[in-house]
Design a protein around this motif. Structure first.
Motif, mmCIF file in Angstrom:
data_model
loop_
_atom_site.group_PDB
_atom_site.id
_atom_site.type_symbol
_atom_site.label_atom_id
_atom_site.label_comp_id
_atom_site.label_asym_id
_atom_site.label_seq_id
_atom_site.Cartn_x
_atom_site.Cartn_y
_atom_site.Cartn_z
ATOM 1 N N SER A 41 59.740 47.746 -9.311
ATOM 2 C CA SER A 41 59.282 49.096 -9.654
ATOM 3 C C SER A 41 57.781 49.264 -9.493
ATOM 4 O O SER A 41 57.306 50.369 -9.198
ATOM 5 C CB SER A 41 59.703 49.455 -11.087
ATOM 6 N N ILE A 52 53.243 53.927 -13.922
ATOM 7 C CA ILE A 52 54.320 53.121 -13.342
ATOM 8 C C ILE A 52 53.982 51.636 -13.411
ATOM 9 O O ILE A 52 54.850 50.797 -13.658
ATOM 10 C CB ILE A 52 54.617 53.562 -11.890
ATOM 11 N N THR A 100 61.937 53.384 -8.016
ATOM 12 C CA THR A 100 62.034 53.313 -9.477
ATOM 13 C C THR A 100 63.481 53.393 -9.957
ATOM 14 O O THR A 100 63.867 52.669 -10.887
ATOM 15 C CB THR A 100 61.211 54.440 -10.130
#
Length: 417
Positions: free
Chosen positions: A392, A299, A237
């Motif tokens: 990501s 996420i 990330t």
């Protein structure tokens, strides 16, 4: 004979001073938020060079963490903080007059060293002073308040810096230097009640201490599955999002073309989104077994918003709306990840495992910045955001794999009982 003051007033006094020092320090650092990459761009740096300057900061923070901690033990917390403020003043003044890429690298290195001297010294002094005064409760609430105070300080000075930069793009560096002069002076007066330091480290031993810190963290981290998986996910990330942090001001300054002042408002809007996300996350009860799934979903959602922000890069209003929603998701996600990681740490291995996680994030951020900078220069910032969104999202299966391993461990414990 010196008469000891009652614990309660002393604790309140320390907390007030603790908040004041952090507030002044945070306010001083916010003048450049948002306008920093625009300044470097105005001085002739391309996106790869801008990103590499920030990558230098990442590496310096990592390499100087142990040495500055050792010197803080020798100098004391207050002297360490004042030295850190002085170094940051020097770095900001050098930035103000710099026009060459390699001079920016030098200035960023000085600022990184100053950061490690200053940040750790405030918390080390505050925690020690509170413990010595008899504070026996959890400090989570204090750190939460400090985080909120810092964010407010950053937002206030970022707005001022953006409007000043609209007049002269270099003047925020002078404001920041003046802010650190004031912060260093305030710290010198308020950071008393310091614990006497008995630990000494010879300068010649510092390289060995760095190697031991990194080596010990790697050994401990590789043996702790959840810590390893969370560190890998954090590295992914940071590698994906660090370039976005340093590229969005350039992107919107050029696409909106209304003046640098707009960057201050955008920064405050994105910061507000993270605060809202964190507040919502704090108010929603999460069962421990559900946390990996929730983090994975957050996420994925944040990655999708970053991808869409890049996809609609030619329409700045839509792109900005996507980034606002992305920051809502990241603000909700980060407290969950932080608490999840900290639950894996015990007092005996906390330092080494934090070093392990820091190593992954630092290296991930540095590599991500350099690669993304090259992509942005060749294909544009919006395309780089699309790539970052795809990268990501790869952290989601890592979080999910952690859930499966933790579930197996719980089942084994239940069987043993």
């Amino acid at each position: 004979m010196e008469i000891a003051r009652p614990h309660a007033p002393t604790i309140r006094d320390i907390i007030r001073r603790y908040y004041t020092v952090w507030g002044m320090y945070s306010f001083a650092g916010g003048f450049l938020f948002g306008v920093y990459p625009i300044f470097l761009h105005s001085r002739g740096l391309n996106q790869f060079q801008i990103n590499s300057v920030l990558a230098t900061y990442f590496l310096v923070l990592f390499l100087t963490d142990v040495p500055t901690g050792a010197f803080a033990d020798l100098l004391g917390r207050r002297k360490s903080f004042v030295l850190g403020a002085f170094l940051r003043v020097s770095a900001f003044l050098l930035y103000f007059v710099a026009h060459h890429y390699y001079v920016f690298i030098i200035a960023e290195s000085i600022d990184g060293i100053g950061t490690t001297f200053g940040n750790g010294a405030i918390d080390a002094w505050g925690v020690d002073a509170l413990d010595d005064a008899g504070y026996d409760g959890l400090k989570d609430r204090l750190f939460s308040r400090i985080s909120q105070l810092s964010t407010i300080g950053f937002m206030g000075s970022a707005m001022i810096g953006a409007y000043v930069a609209d007049v002269n793009i270099a003047w925020p560096w002078i404001l920041g230097a003046g802010g650190y002069v004031i912060a260093g002076t305030v710290g010198a007066f308020l950071m008393h009640d310091e614990r006497v330091r008995t630990t000494t480290v010879r300068v010649a031993d510092i390289p060995r201490r760095i190697a031991e810190n990194v080596g010990g963290g790697i050994r401990e981290g590789l043996g702790a599955h959840t810590v390893l998986m969370l560190s890998i996910a954090n590295a992914i990330t940071v590698a994906a999002w660090a370039p976005y942090w340093v590229s969005w001001p350039v992107m919107f300054n050029e696409s909106l073309a209304v003046g640098v002042w707009i960057i201050g408002w955008i920064y405050c809007g994105l910061s507000l989104a993270r605060l809202i996300g964190a507040e919502v996350s704090a108010r929603l009860a999460v069962d421990e077994s559900q946390r990996p799934a929730r983090v994975s979903m957050l996420i994925i959602a944040a990655s999708a918003m970053l991808f869409l922000a890049g996809l609609f890069g030619g329409r700045p209003g839509v792109s900005l709306a996507m980034l606002f929603i992305m920051n809502l998701f990241t603000g909700a996600m980060m407290p969950l990840v932080q608490s999840w990681f900290n639950e894996q740490l015990e007092s005996g291995n906390r330092a080494t495992l934090l070093s392990f996680n820091s190593t992954f994030q630092t290296m991930g951020g540095a590599v991500g910045l350099l690669v993304a900078g090259r992509i942005a220069d060749t294909a544009g910032i919006p395309f780089e955001w699309q790539i970052a969104g795809l990268i990501s999202v790869c952290a989601a299966p890592v979080y999910w794999a952690t859930r499966r391993r933790e579930s197996e461990a719980v089942a084994l414990v239940g069987t043993a009982k």
